[in-house]
Scaffold this active site. Sequence first.
Site, PDB file in Angstrom:
ATOM      1  N   ASP A 271       3.905   4.537  -9.126  1.00 27.55           N
ATOM      2  CA  ASP A 271       2.967   4.906 -10.362  1.00 27.55           C
ATOM      3  C   ASP A 271       2.839   3.729 -11.340  1.00 27.55           C
ATOM      4  OD1 ASP A 271       3.298   7.603  -9.307  1.00 27.55           O
ATOM      5  OD2 ASP A 271       4.624   8.167 -10.919  1.00 27.55           O
TER       6      ASP A 271
HETATM    7  P1  TAP Z   1       7.529   6.364  -8.786  1.00 25.62           P
HETATM    8  O1  TAP Z   1       6.274   6.316  -9.158  1.00 25.62           O
HETATM    9  O2  TAP Z   1       8.635   7.656  -8.903  1.00 25.62           O
HETATM   10  O3  TAP Z   1       7.825   5.700  -7.308  1.00 25.62           O
HETATM   11  C1  TAP Z   1       8.932   5.473  -6.882  1.00 25.62           C
HETATM   12  C2  TAP Z   1       8.546   5.164  -5.282  1.00 25.62           C
HETATM   13  O4  TAP Z   1       9.881   4.644  -4.633  1.00 25.62           O
HETATM   14  C3  TAP Z   1       8.461   6.432  -4.400  1.00 25.62           C
HETATM   15  O5  TAP Z   1       7.081   6.310  -4.157  1.00 25.62           O
HETATM   16  C4  TAP Z   1       9.257   6.094  -3.153  1.00 25.62           C
HETATM   17  O6  TAP Z   1       8.197   6.331  -2.127  1.00 25.62           O
HETATM   18  C5  TAP Z   1       9.960   4.804  -3.321  1.00 25.62           C
HETATM   19  N1  TAP Z   1      11.487   5.148  -2.964  1.00 25.62           N
HETATM   20  C6  TAP Z   1      12.216   6.153  -3.258  1.00 25.62           C
HETATM   21  N2  TAP Z   1      13.362   5.757  -2.766  1.00 25.62           N
HETATM   22  C7  TAP Z   1      13.338   4.673  -2.038  1.00 25.62           C
HETATM   23  C8  TAP Z   1      14.244   3.669  -1.391  1.00 25.62           C
HETATM   24  N3  TAP Z   1      15.517   4.301  -1.011  1.00 25.62           N
HETATM   25  N4  TAP Z   1      13.726   2.738  -0.934  1.00 25.62           N
HETATM   26  C9  TAP Z   1      12.655   2.250  -0.923  1.00 25.62           C
HETATM   27  N5  TAP Z   1      11.731   2.905  -1.637  1.00 25.62           N
HETATM   28  C10 TAP Z   1      12.095   4.208  -2.031  1.00 25.62           C
HETATM   29  O7  TAP Z   1       8.555   5.153  -9.652  1.00 25.62           O
HETATM   30  P2  TAP Z   1       7.977   4.100 -10.663  1.00 25.62           P
HETATM   31  O8  TAP Z   1       6.571   3.390 -10.066  1.00 25.62           O
HETATM   32  O9  TAP Z   1       9.204   3.535 -11.254  1.00 25.62           O
HETATM   33  O10 TAP Z   1       7.644   4.914 -11.618  1.00 25.62           O
HETATM   34  C11 TAP Z   1       8.073   5.621 -12.843  1.00 25.62           C
HETATM   35  C12 TAP Z   1       7.446   7.269 -13.017  1.00 25.62           C
HETATM   36  O11 TAP Z   1       8.597   7.854 -13.581  1.00 25.62           O
HETATM   37  C13 TAP Z   1       6.177   7.085 -13.872  1.00 25.62           C
HETATM   38  O12 TAP Z   1       5.653   8.054 -13.109  1.00 25.62           O
HETATM   39  C14 TAP Z   1       6.872   7.399 -15.206  1.00 25.62           C
HETATM   40  O13 TAP Z   1       5.922   8.098 -16.184  1.00 25.62           O
HETATM   41  C15 TAP Z   1       7.886   8.440 -14.874  1.00 25.62           C
HETATM   42  N6  TAP Z   1       8.798   8.680 -15.870  1.00 25.62           N
HETATM   43  C16 TAP Z   1       9.397   7.339 -16.392  1.00 25.62           C
HETATM   44  C17 TAP Z   1      10.238   7.426 -17.621  1.00 25.62           C
HETATM   45  C18 TAP Z   1      10.659   6.083 -18.204  1.00 25.62           C
HETATM   46  S1  TAP Z   1      10.931   6.219 -19.686  1.00 25.62           S
HETATM   47  N7  TAP Z   1      11.035   5.207 -17.134  1.00 25.62           N
HETATM   48  C19 TAP Z   1      10.391   8.758 -17.980  1.00 25.62           C
HETATM   49  C20 TAP Z   1       9.663   9.852 -17.838  1.00 25.62           C
HETATM   50  C21 TAP Z   1       9.147   9.654 -16.459  1.00 25.62           C
HETATM   51  P3  TAP Z   1       9.152   6.846  -0.519  1.00 25.62           P
HETATM   52  O14 TAP Z   1       9.666   8.310  -1.080  1.00 25.62           O
HETATM   53  O15 TAP Z   1       7.673   6.850   0.093  1.00 25.62           O
HETATM   54  O16 TAP Z   1       9.894   5.989  -0.249  1.00 25.62           O
END
Ligand code: TAP
Length: 347
Positions: A271
Amino acid sequence: MDRITMGALAIEVILGFLTFTASLMAFGKLQEILPSARSLTGAELRESRHPGAAVALGGYLVVHSGSTSLFLLMGGLSLAFGILLIIPIGGADMPTVISLLNSYAGLSAAAMGFVLNNKLLIIAGSLGRKLGLILSIIMCKAMNRSFSNVLFGAFGQVAATAAAAEQKSHRSASAEEAASLLVNASSVMVVPGYGMAAAQAQHKVRELYDLLTEKGVKNEIRHPPVAGRMPGHMNVLLAEADIPYDSLLELEEANSELPQTDVALVIGANDVTNPAARHDKGSPIYGMPIIDTDKARTVMVIKRSMNPGFAGVDNELYYLDRTLMLFGDAKSFVGELVKEAEIQSGG
Ligand code: TAP
């Protein structure tokens, strides 16, 4: 029962019951037992007026206490509203909503303290309410979103983007090809995300950082504040792997350098690299701070599949001509990259 106690009891029941069903729904969504965000149907939208009805009943009971059936109706409406509150909320927003629910639970506990005349419960509940609210506000700020956008902004996006994803094509590469691009680059920017944390790949990232630095490749790391699942998530992991602090760029600095960067290497981030956050006003992640990896000369993305990230939306970065998908677990793939890069640079 006096009116103040009755009022406190009504608050406790409304918020306590609402939090109970909302937490069960949130658990179901996080465990992927329930589907992600979807729009409320017309009937559900009408029923979502339940909190208004429950609050009105609570007010009535404060004035005319004693009706058990009205009290039960108020509890039932609160339970139903907890379910309706969570239906339209997407997975990415769940941590923010859970923190908001903690705040409601704190307020409910403080109200219980009034009913039982228990000062400890009042203080603990009030603290819980404030902490939950502060954490929700910090998360919303980090995502550059308002509360109302988090609670009501994700309608109908997921199905549309998933359908669109099926029709596009992407290019993939092996560790050998990717390592060759890295050792021949003059500048590399590494963008870690939640997948790096899930795979515990930070020590391998450090090995890659050391190797590229030794080979004279300008090599920097950047992630937006919202990467991972909690504030500071990536910083803690990178510090654990002793990655020098001065190699971590500020968001603006990273985005201004990317058009001159040879390779953007995205490790388990999704994301936070999605260009839709910049331009697609209908996207649930619109306005979220991202790293503009799509502006680098070549983009390489390590992840296990084409599945969307936490927000449940497809990432247009993966379909660009200059993007190469590197499929695999982040820890093992970065390990392979290090080995290949050593071989290719004669190390
Ligand atoms: P994400 O959008 O969740 O993407 C993480 C990616 O990692 C996934 O597409 C997944 O794809 C891949 N992944 C998972 N396990 C893996 C592994 N073992 N090896 C390789 N790839 C792996 O993470 P992001 O880009 O860090 O974004 C964070 C999200 O969390 C945002 O949407 C944000 O709004 C939300 N969020 C963040 C926070 C804070 S404060 N940090 C709080 C609430 C919400 P595959 O499954 O294809 O591997």
